[in-house]
Design a protein around this motif. Structure first.
Motif, PDB file in Angstrom:
ATOM      1  N   UNK A  86      23.235  43.298  48.257  1.00 46.71           N
ATOM      2  CA  UNK A  86      23.790  41.911  48.345  1.00 46.71           C
ATOM      3  C   UNK A  86      23.033  41.440  46.910  1.00 46.71           C
ATOM      4  N   UNK A 140      24.519  38.712  44.147  1.00 42.97           N
ATOM      5  CA  UNK A 140      24.097  37.510  43.938  1.00 42.97           C
ATOM      6  C   UNK A 140      22.741  37.337  44.562  1.00 42.97           C
ATOM      7  N   UNK A 165      28.688  37.949  50.060  1.00 44.40           N
ATOM      8  CA  UNK A 165      28.773  39.097  49.426  1.00 44.40           C
ATOM      9  C   UNK A 165      29.950  40.155  49.484  1.00 44.40           C
ATOM     10  N   UNK A 181      20.383  35.126  43.445  1.00 42.08           N
ATOM     11  CA  UNK A 181      20.132  33.801  43.964  1.00 42.08           C
ATOM     12  C   UNK A 181      20.404  33.424  45.382  1.00 42.08           C
ATOM     13  N   UNK A 182      21.548  33.875  45.937  1.00 41.98           N
ATOM     14  CA  UNK A 182      22.035  33.732  47.433  1.00 41.98           C
ATOM     15  C   UNK A 182      21.199  34.472  48.213  1.00 41.98           C
ATOM     16  N   UNK A 183      20.993  35.710  47.867  1.00 33.75           N
ATOM     17  CA  UNK A 183      19.791  36.496  48.733  1.00 33.75           C
ATOM     18  C   UNK A 183      18.557  35.629  48.977  1.00 33.75           C
ATOM     19  N   UNK A 184      18.221  35.028  47.866  1.00 32.66           N
ATOM     20  CA  UNK A 184      16.761  34.381  48.006  1.00 32.66           C
ATOM     21  C   UNK A 184      17.005  32.959  48.824  1.00 32.66           C
ATOM     22  N   UNK A 185      18.269  32.502  48.416  1.00 33.63           N
ATOM     23  CA  UNK A 185      18.612  31.130  49.261  1.00 33.63           C
ATOM     24  C   UNK A 185      18.739  31.458  50.840  1.00 33.63           C
ATOM     25  N   UNK A 186      18.921  32.706  51.040  1.00 28.96           N
ATOM     26  CA  UNK A 186      19.065  32.953  52.643  1.00 28.96           C
ATOM     27  C   UNK A 186      17.658  33.374  53.197  1.00 28.96           C
ATOM     28  N   UNK A 187      16.655  33.251  52.367  1.00 30.96           N
ATOM     29  CA  UNK A 187      15.195  33.410  53.089  1.00 30.96           C
ATOM     30  C   UNK A 187      14.450  34.634  52.704  1.00 30.96           C
ATOM     31  N   UNK A 198      13.092  28.161  52.836  1.00 29.47           N
ATOM     32  CA  UNK A 198      14.344  28.283  53.575  1.00 29.47           C
ATOM     33  C   UNK A 198      13.596  28.818  54.926  1.00 29.47           C
TER      34      UNK A 198
END
Lengths: 239, 371
Positions: free
Chosen positions: B255, B259, A91, B261-267, A77
């Motif tokens: 956050x 979620x 969130x 996985x989403x935190x990861x997907x945001x970098x 990313x």
């Protein structure tokens, strides 16, 4: 380097399920590439594979000329990919502003955060009013805008946008698509969309998925819309 | 027989769900009934003791209850953070807490010995000033216990738990294993729980900085240290709440609880965040264990006892639905109820929390702040 992203023969398993059965595709720089197909055909999995959330068992993924399939998600990313997931995944317990703050990547451009925010306000004028609101209390359309805005907080070369118009009213969907049309100038977009008619003007290239394989590809959207047999067979829309 | 009862209960539930009016009436009746029962209990208590004695017991239980609540809150907030972000039920958390107590005790004694050694330069500063010596040693012991436990927690995450994310059974077995290992090792050093109470480090000069007593005459005496604990707990709680709302890392943790996985997907490197949260959680357990020593003491049996309290607090507060406030309310309820019964109905002291847990689970299965 014409292609920003290339996937070569990717095979992806989730648990013991064989989901992507040899996908190859290319996302040319500066263009909008559409992934089309029915539910469960592998479009979202393709996105998550690019992000490294489901690393491919075989095959390679090349981003900006660099192999990324063996990197962890955050490193992928950080090379410049923004992700707008299906079902938004904002969130809910944080405010809109806090959602944007956590989206700014570490070492990301801090000084132009203000500028980015202005760009987002320009793109979605309603946004200004609810910065301090809890994201969980937003309407579906507002949540979708937030999901897109989150991906715009960093300098991204590639935006992965998954089903942005899902669950939105036709008017909101139209607004969102015109916003995406403006984003074309700044970034390359890989877009998953069920409602392919709505985005047919937006797309430069397309891939049609079925059962984890690519069954059709092309770059002439009008031809695709006119190809009734293909549409009925793979896109699930009868005319 | 059982089935009929169950069916009746379900139909009653449906009925209440369909008729908000009845539900409101029911709630009203329950609240009134609770007040009447509570009032009767108070009257009974006043009759049983004398009015003065009742007042003394009530105020003492309030102070002790709040002090215990704050300590429990510090410990459980660590447990909650690990559970919330990493989805790991850390069975070793009570053992971390117990070990924090011994570490605090040891560091206090050790620091004191160094400070009071006439051959070392510290003696010039602290030799004639036991208050300054004791305060400094206490602060060092609290920080030291926090740091050591943070290292242990981070190490356990980095070398073992990290390999088992997404495999809850293995995680449970692993953390249960660590609980036993830590407890057994502690018993080798400090003896079994029957005779291993290490209380207030009076040690060498028989002085501790906060042994004072707040005396309101008669039996109205409060140990200052317990009042100090209330404020210490509140201060750490306020600091943590502020950090969660204002700092980037706090927001990322929040956050991630929602979620990851989403935190990861945001970098964000989620693995590093997990290690950090393990360190924070274990550190909080160490801190609360260390400050418990001057009041209740360090004991190898604390590991299991306080682990169970942690579970009860999470369930009662509804923190398993991701509400951080839940741990606060849960800790207050558990701490207060234990101390109130300790002063009024001592036989109930050890089971009251489970009675309360059962009642709350029946009335609100999601806990106080859950759905």
């Amino acid at each position: 380097m014409k292609n920003l992203l290339e996937i070569h023969d990717a095979h992806v398993y989730i648990g013991s399920f064989y989901i992507l059965q040899g996908i190859s595709l290319a996302v040319p720089k500066g263009e909008v590439t559409l992934l089309l197909g029915r539910n469960g055909s592998g479009k979202t999995t393709t996105m998550k594979t690019i992000l490294g959330l489901y690393p491919p068992k075989e095959g390679s993924i090349v981003f900006k000329g660099e192999e990324i399939s063996n990197l962890p998600t955050h490193k992928i990313v950080n090379k410049g990919i923004g992700y707008v997931p299906d079902t938004r995944r904002i969130f809910g317990t944080l405010t809109v502003e806090q959602n944007l703050i956590v989206s700014v990547r570490k070492g990301g451009p801090k000084e132009d955060a203000r500028e980015r925010l202005d760009f987002i306000f320009d793109l979605f004028p309603d946004f200004k009013g609810f910065l301090k609101q809890k994201a969980g209390t937003l309407s579906g359309g507002q949540q979708q805008m937030l999901a897109v805005a989150r991906a715009l907080m960093n300098d991204n070369d590639l935006l992965l946008i998954d089903e942005p118009t899902e669950g939105l009213s036709p008017l909101l969907a139209k607004n969102l698509i015109s916003a995406l049309d403006r984003l074309k100038e700044f970034a390359t977009i890989l877009l998953v969309e069920q409602n392919f008619r709505a985005v047919s003007k937006l797309g430069d290239n397309y891939y049609v998925f079925d059962n984890g394989k690519i069954v059709h590809e092309g770059s002439d959207m009008e031809e695709l819309v006119a190809n009734k047999e293909l549409v009925a067979q793979y896109l699930g829309v009868s005319i | 027989m059982k089935e009929t009862v169950q069916r009746r209960l379900f139909s009653l539930k449906d009925d209440l769900y369909k008729n908000p009016q009845n539900r409101r009436t029911m709630r009203f009746v329950i609240v009134i009934a609770a007040f009447i029962i509570g009032g009767l209990l108070v009257v009974a208590a006043i009759n049983y003791y004398t009015w003065d004695e009742f007042f003394v017991r009530a105020s003492k239980s309030l102070v002790d209850g709040l002090a215990l609540s704050m300590l429990l809150f510090l410990m459980v907030s660590g447990f909650f953070l690990i559970f919330g972000l990493c989805d790991v039920i850390n069975f070793a958390h009570g053992a971390f807490f117990m070990l924090g107590g011994f570490m605090g005790f040891l560091i206090y004694i050790g620091t004191e010995a160094i400070f009071l050694d006439p051959t070392l330069p510290f003696y010039l500063v602290f030799g004639a000033n036991p208050f300054a010596m004791s305060v400094t040693a206490f602060v060092i012991s609290a920080i030291g216990a926090t740091a050591i436990l943070a290292m242990i927690g981070g190490g356990i995450e980095y070398f073992t738990v990290r390999r088992l994310y997404g495999n809850p059974i293995a995680q449970i077995l692993l953390t249960v294993g660590f609980m036993f290992i830590i407890t057994e090792v502690a018993e080798i050093f400090w003896g079994t729980s029957v005779f291993s109470y290490f209380i207030t480090p009076y040690s060498q000069i028989n002085y501790f900085f906060i042994t004072g007593i707040l005396d309101f005459g008669g039996a109205m005496k409060f140990a200052l240290y317990r009042i100090f604990l209330i404020f210490l707990g509140l201060a750490v709680a306020v600091f943590m709440f502020a950090a969660f709302r204002k700092t980037r890392i706090g927001l990322l943790i929040q956050a991630g609880i929602e979620d990851s996985e989403m935190v990861e997907a945001l970098g964000t490197d989620i693995r590093r965040l997990f290690t950090l949260v393990f360190m924070l959680g274990a550190g909080l357990a160490g801190l609360s264990g260390a400050v418990l020593v001057p009041w209740i003491g360090a004991n190898t049996g604390h590991g299991l006892t306080y682990l169970i309290f942690a579970f009860v607090i999470v369930v009662v507060g509804g923190a398993h639905y991701g509400r951080f406030e839940g741990t606060f309310f849960g800790a207050i309820i558990v701490g207060m109820s234990m101390q109130v019964t300790a002063y009024f109905v001592p036989v109930l002291e050890n089971i009251i929390v489970f009675i309360i847990m059962a009642i709350i689970l029946i009335i609100r299965p999601g806990g106080l702040t859950g759905e």
